[in-house]
Design a protein around this motif. Structure first.
Motif, mmCIF file in Angstrom:
data_model
loop_
_atom_site.group_PDB
_atom_site.id
_atom_site.type_symbol
_atom_site.label_atom_id
_atom_site.label_comp_id
_atom_site.label_asym_id
_atom_site.label_seq_id
_atom_site.Cartn_x
_atom_site.Cartn_y
_atom_site.Cartn_z
ATOM 1 N N ALA A 56 0.865 -1.173 0.000
ATOM 2 C CA ALA A 56 0.000 0.000 0.000
ATOM 3 C C ALA A 56 0.901 1.221 0.000
ATOM 4 O O ALA A 56 1.656 1.430 0.948
ATOM 5 C CB ALA A 56 -0.891 0.002 1.236
ATOM 6 N N ASP A 57 0.833 1.999 -1.073
ATOM 7 C CA ASP A 57 1.733 3.138 -1.065
ATOM 8 C C ASP A 57 1.047 4.390 -1.572
ATOM 9 O O ASP A 57 0.056 4.348 -2.274
ATOM 10 C CB ASP A 57 3.000 2.853 -1.858
ATOM 11 C CG ASP A 57 2.688 2.434 -3.264
ATOM 12 O OD1 ASP A 57 3.592 2.016 -3.963
ATOM 13 O OD2 ASP A 57 1.499 2.518 -3.657
ATOM 14 N N LEU A 93 2.009 5.261 -10.845
ATOM 15 C CA LEU A 93 0.874 6.175 -10.844
ATOM 16 C C LEU A 93 -0.422 5.416 -10.575
ATOM 17 O O LEU A 93 -1.277 5.860 -9.816
ATOM 18 C CB LEU A 93 0.804 6.885 -12.201
ATOM 19 C CG LEU A 93 -0.031 8.146 -12.293
ATOM 20 C CD1 LEU A 93 0.322 9.125 -11.187
ATOM 21 C CD2 LEU A 93 0.141 8.804 -13.655
ATOM 22 N N ARG A 94 -0.549 4.240 -11.189
ATOM 23 C CA ARG A 94 -1.770 3.462 -10.981
ATOM 24 C C ARG A 94 -1.891 2.986 -9.539
ATOM 25 O O ARG A 94 -2.980 2.915 -8.977
ATOM 26 C CB ARG A 94 -1.811 2.275 -11.941
ATOM 27 C CG ARG A 94 -3.193 1.669 -12.043
ATOM 28 C CD ARG A 94 -3.329 0.667 -13.171
ATOM 29 N NE ARG A 94 -2.596 -0.556 -12.948
ATOM 30 C CZ ARG A 94 -1.545 -0.936 -13.632
ATOM 31 N NH1 ARG A 94 -1.094 -0.185 -14.602
ATOM 32 N NH2 ARG A 94 -0.939 -2.065 -13.361
ATOM 33 N N SER A 95 -0.760 2.673 -8.927
ATOM 34 C CA SER A 95 -0.788 2.212 -7.530
ATOM 35 C C SER A 95 -1.402 3.255 -6.633
ATOM 36 O O SER A 95 -2.056 2.944 -5.639
ATOM 37 C CB SER A 95 0.637 1.935 -7.053
ATOM 38 O OG SER A 95 1.337 1.191 -7.995
ATOM 39 N N SER A 101 -0.649 -1.580 -4.803
ATOM 40 C CA SER A 101 0.033 -1.832 -6.061
ATOM 41 C C SER A 101 -0.256 -3.246 -6.546
ATOM 42 O O SER A 101 -0.156 -4.199 -5.779
ATOM 43 C CB SER A 101 1.533 -1.640 -5.879
ATOM 44 O OG SER A 101 2.159 -1.845 -7.107
ATOM 45 N N ASP A 102 -0.606 -3.369 -7.807
ATOM 46 C CA ASP A 102 -0.834 -4.698 -8.373
ATOM 47 C C ASP A 102 0.424 -5.223 -9.057
ATOM 48 O O ASP A 102 0.401 -6.266 -9.667
ATOM 49 C CB ASP A 102 -2.014 -4.662 -9.350
ATOM 50 C CG ASP A 102 -1.735 -3.737 -10.529
ATOM 51 O OD1 ASP A 102 -0.920 -2.818 -10.376
ATOM 52 O OD2 ASP A 102 -2.323 -3.957 -11.597
ATOM 53 N N GLY B 247 -10.646 2.220 -4.171
ATOM 54 C CA GLY B 247 -9.831 3.405 -4.357
ATOM 55 C C GLY B 247 -9.719 4.111 -3.017
ATOM 56 O O GLY B 247 -10.699 4.221 -2.304
ATOM 57 N N PRO B 248 -8.541 4.587 -2.660
ATOM 58 C CA PRO B 248 -8.308 5.158 -1.340
ATOM 59 C C PRO B 248 -9.058 6.475 -1.167
ATOM 60 O O PRO B 248 -9.414 6.866 -0.065
ATOM 61 C CB PRO B 248 -6.810 5.429 -1.320
ATOM 62 C CG PRO B 248 -6.465 5.620 -2.753
ATOM 63 C CD PRO B 248 -7.375 4.736 -3.517
#
Lengths: 251, 251
Positions: A56-57, A93-95, A101-102, B247-248
């Motif tokens: 998780a970032d 960016l997507r993460s 993050s996937d 989504g966060p």
DNA sequence: ACACCGGACTGATCGAGATCAGTCGACGAC
DNA sequence: GTCGTCGACTGATCTCGATCAGTCCGGTGT
């Protein structure tokens, strides 16, 4: 060392600005908002992951110098490299949007990046909507590249795939001043290329030999040479439209 | 026929609202902005393209009922299906941002869609930023699916690939109320599946037989049955995290 | 009633690329 | 100086999935 004071200098020093400037005429104000994102400079050494699958970032990175790759790991230890990142590209960016993050991101060489927190990014968007649109455009272009990559792996033979791969990288590097139609420096090993285009390292080697013997392209000692660019492009069925299309909202 | 008056009804009737509601509690105001996008209703018949590769288009579509597929054509006539779209999905969103479509979209069945012009979409975003974020989230999720698809084609064997494909579709359909862990209706032909997962139609048939004989899943007469969901998921190394991550910014 | 067509399904054969099992040269560590 | 490692490179063999060439069945049009 120069103090960054004018538009030209920023574009020269910032590959992201340079890339965007190829498609939008960004104003000085917009360039300076972009410049202000480059606050937190960090470096990473080759081989140690920046982002871990499942992590998780909250931060994304803008790549200033060096190469990275984003990849996914399978349960059996195989990995698929989804894409390589070169100067001017975003990492993770997507993460940020999906919170977790996937995929993982690993530096291929030592890296210089600037770290950008989600909050700073959204603030910059609020200040200059055109910048937000420009970045949405970058993201769409990245997705188009992944799609093209998917088509390659699904439908192209090994040699065409390799040719297409080399051409796409060349195109992207040229955009940030690191390549030309003659060739470019490339720090990738044959193992990395294999993981990217879905071949075994052994076969990568054979295919490279084939391209070399056919007088199309040479990859040797960290340098790619296009021996016959047009013939190579024809062989690979290389269509640049997915790479250099203008965003309509940016004209 | 009912007049849509309450939140529950909108969610029931609009697969997109339903999908988003699984991840964000959208307010009545937000739902009604979303509802107001559904002005221009259109239908398409199976087989006739909605969007052509290379076409410059200004409109995206929200799929209300039916299935579509987006694909790319290669010079030699082969095609790679990038993804199937089911109710609640967007069609051609990337084409709008990049101005020119890098792929084609074809209805698999007859379709009902609502047409959304770029301008309406951006206006809706301006009204309710949370909606914009929710759609950015959808787009990121779509990209994550393409990436997962890439990994499948690059690294998974035919049977695992098929199993993974069936599971992912099941998961997505369940989210809009069209499937469950027992199975779902599926109008795809074996030829379409072949073009999607990068196999020949012949081999699709064999792999389906194998999954059936192993008691994992059955695809027959337009219906997919999960004979042993857990065993199938284990076999396919199916990780749902890329599909159902919050989504966060939406919590 | 017949021909026609599309989709599911199958056996036989072929081939691209994986895998196995190495060699060779460059370079850094000790 | 030599050991260990890493990347490039190669030949032999194997295998997964493609391709070829069909059959069978259920519409649909005439």
């Amino acid at each position: 060392m120069f103090i960054i004071s004018g538009k030209g200098t920023i574009i020269e020093k910032r590959p992201l600005a340079r890339k965007l400037s190829a498609f939008v005429a960004l104003s000085d104000a917009e360039l300076s908002v972009l410049e202000r994102l480059h606050k937190r400079r960090r470096t990473f050494v080759a081989g140690r992951d920046l982002v871990h699958q499942g992590q998780a970032d909250q931060a994304a990175y803008i790549l200033l110098s060096g190469w990275a790759c984003s990849y996914k790991l399978l349960h059996d230890g195989q990995r698929q490299i989804v894409d390589f990142q070169i100067p001017g590209d975003f990492l993770g960016l997507r993460s940020v949007v999906l919170h977790v993050s996937d995929h993982s991101v690993e530096p291929v060489t030592d890296l210089e990046v600037t770290e950008v927190f989600a909050a700073d990014l959204f603030e910059a968007f609020a200040q200059t909507p055109r910048l937000a649109t420009a970045l949405l455009w970058t993201a769409s272009r990245d997705e188009a590249m992944v799609v093209e990559h998917l088509v390659g792996i699904g439908r192209r033979g090994a040699a065409e795939r390799m040719a297409h791969f080399l051409l796409e990288l060349g195109n992207r590097l040229t955009l940030v001043g690191l390549g030309s139609k003659a060739g470019y420096d490339c720090p990738l090993t044959q193992y990395l290329i294999a993981d990217a285009i879905g071949l075994s390292a052994v076969h990568v080697n054979r295919v490279l030999r084939q391209l070399r013997e056919d007088g199309l392209a040479t990859f040797r000692d960290g340098h790619v040479t296009f021996d016959d660019y047009d013939k190579l492009a024809a062989f690979a069925d290389f269509e640049t439209s997915y790479l250099d299309q203008l965003g309509p909202l940016l004209k």
